[in-house]
Design a protein around this motif. Structure first.
Motif, PDB file in Angstrom:
ATOM      1  N   GLY A  52       0.824  -1.189   0.000  1.00 51.11           N
ATOM      2  CA  GLY A  52       0.000   0.000   0.000  1.00 51.11           C
ATOM      3  C   GLY A  52       0.861   1.243   0.000  1.00 51.11           C
ATOM      4  O   GLY A  52       2.082   1.147   0.029  1.00 51.11           O
ATOM      5  N   PRO A  53       0.267   2.377  -0.094  1.00 48.20           N
ATOM      6  CA  PRO A  53      -1.156   2.681  -0.015  1.00 48.20           C
ATOM      7  C   PRO A  53      -1.883   2.489  -1.355  1.00 48.20           C
ATOM      8  O   PRO A  53      -1.261   2.499  -2.413  1.00 48.20           O
ATOM      9  N   PHE A  54      -3.192   2.307  -1.251  1.00 51.01           N
ATOM     10  CA  PHE A  54      -4.069   2.156  -2.406  1.00 51.01           C
ATOM     11  C   PHE A  54      -5.189   3.186  -2.324  1.00 51.01           C
ATOM     12  O   PHE A  54      -5.480   3.714  -1.256  1.00 51.01           O
ATOM     13  N   ARG A  55      -5.832   3.448  -3.472  1.00 50.21           N
ATOM     14  CA  ARG A  55      -6.927   4.424  -3.533  1.00 50.21           C
ATOM     15  C   ARG A  55      -8.295   3.790  -3.356  1.00 50.21           C
ATOM     16  O   ARG A  55      -9.273   4.505  -3.163  1.00 50.21           O
ATOM     17  N   ASP A  56      -8.405   2.461  -3.436  1.00 51.58           N
ATOM     18  CA  ASP A  56      -9.711   1.806  -3.389  1.00 51.58           C
ATOM     19  C   ASP A  56      -9.740   0.722  -2.320  1.00 51.58           C
ATOM     20  O   ASP A  56      -8.725   0.264  -1.831  1.00 51.58           O
ATOM     21  N   ALA A  57     -10.973   0.305  -1.948  1.00 49.24           N
ATOM     22  CA  ALA A  57     -11.182  -0.666  -0.879  1.00 49.24           C
ATOM     23  C   ALA A  57     -10.828  -2.097  -1.297  1.00 49.24           C
ATOM     24  O   ALA A  57     -10.862  -3.000  -0.469  1.00 49.24           O
ATOM     25  N   ARG A  58     -10.486  -2.306  -2.556  1.00 49.26           N
ATOM     26  CA  ARG A  58     -10.050  -3.631  -3.009  1.00 49.26           C
ATOM     27  C   ARG A  58      -8.528  -3.743  -3.060  1.00 49.26           C
ATOM     28  O   ARG A  58      -7.999  -4.772  -3.426  1.00 49.26           O
ATOM     29  N   CYS A  59      -7.860  -2.655  -2.743  1.00 54.44           N
ATOM     30  CA  CYS A  59      -6.397  -2.587  -2.792  1.00 54.44           C
ATOM     31  C   CYS A  59      -5.874  -2.953  -4.184  1.00 54.44           C
ATOM     32  O   CYS A  59      -4.941  -3.747  -4.325  1.00 54.44           O
ATOM     33  N   GLU A  60      -6.471  -2.340  -5.213  1.00 52.84           N
ATOM     34  CA  GLU A  60      -6.068  -2.615  -6.598  1.00 52.84           C
ATOM     35  C   GLU A  60      -5.448  -1.385  -7.272  1.00 52.84           C
ATOM     36  O   GLU A  60      -4.611  -1.542  -8.152  1.00 52.84           O
ATOM     37  N   LYS A  61      -5.864  -0.183  -6.890  1.00 54.15           N
ATOM     38  CA  LYS A  61      -5.395   1.046  -7.541  1.00 54.15           C
ATOM     39  C   LYS A  61      -4.340   1.720  -6.672  1.00 54.15           C
ATOM     40  O   LYS A  61      -4.681   2.265  -5.620  1.00 54.15           O
TER      41      LYS A  61
END
Length: 63
Positions: A52-61
């Protein structure tokens, strides 16, 4: 014109919300069974941050 500083202070406070960003998401792994989950904050002592960090709750972006 005594209210001008008060009005300016109020406008400044209201404008600060416009630049607020959402909290980042992180990928966490269980130290017990190795399962991974996406959370914004640490789920507890039995977890370690993997990515991380990620922008979405699926940790994809990525952020």
């Amino acid at each position: 014109m005594r209210s001008a500083p008060g009005v300016m202070a109020l406008l400044l406070c209201l404008s600060l919300g416009a630049v607020a960003a959402p909290a980042p998401w992180y990928l966490w792994r269980s130290k017990v069974d190795g399962k991974t989950f996406c959370f914004q904050t640490s789920p507890g002592q039995g977890w370690e941050r993997v990515d991380g960090p990620f922008r979405d709750a699926r940790c994809e972006k990525p952020a």
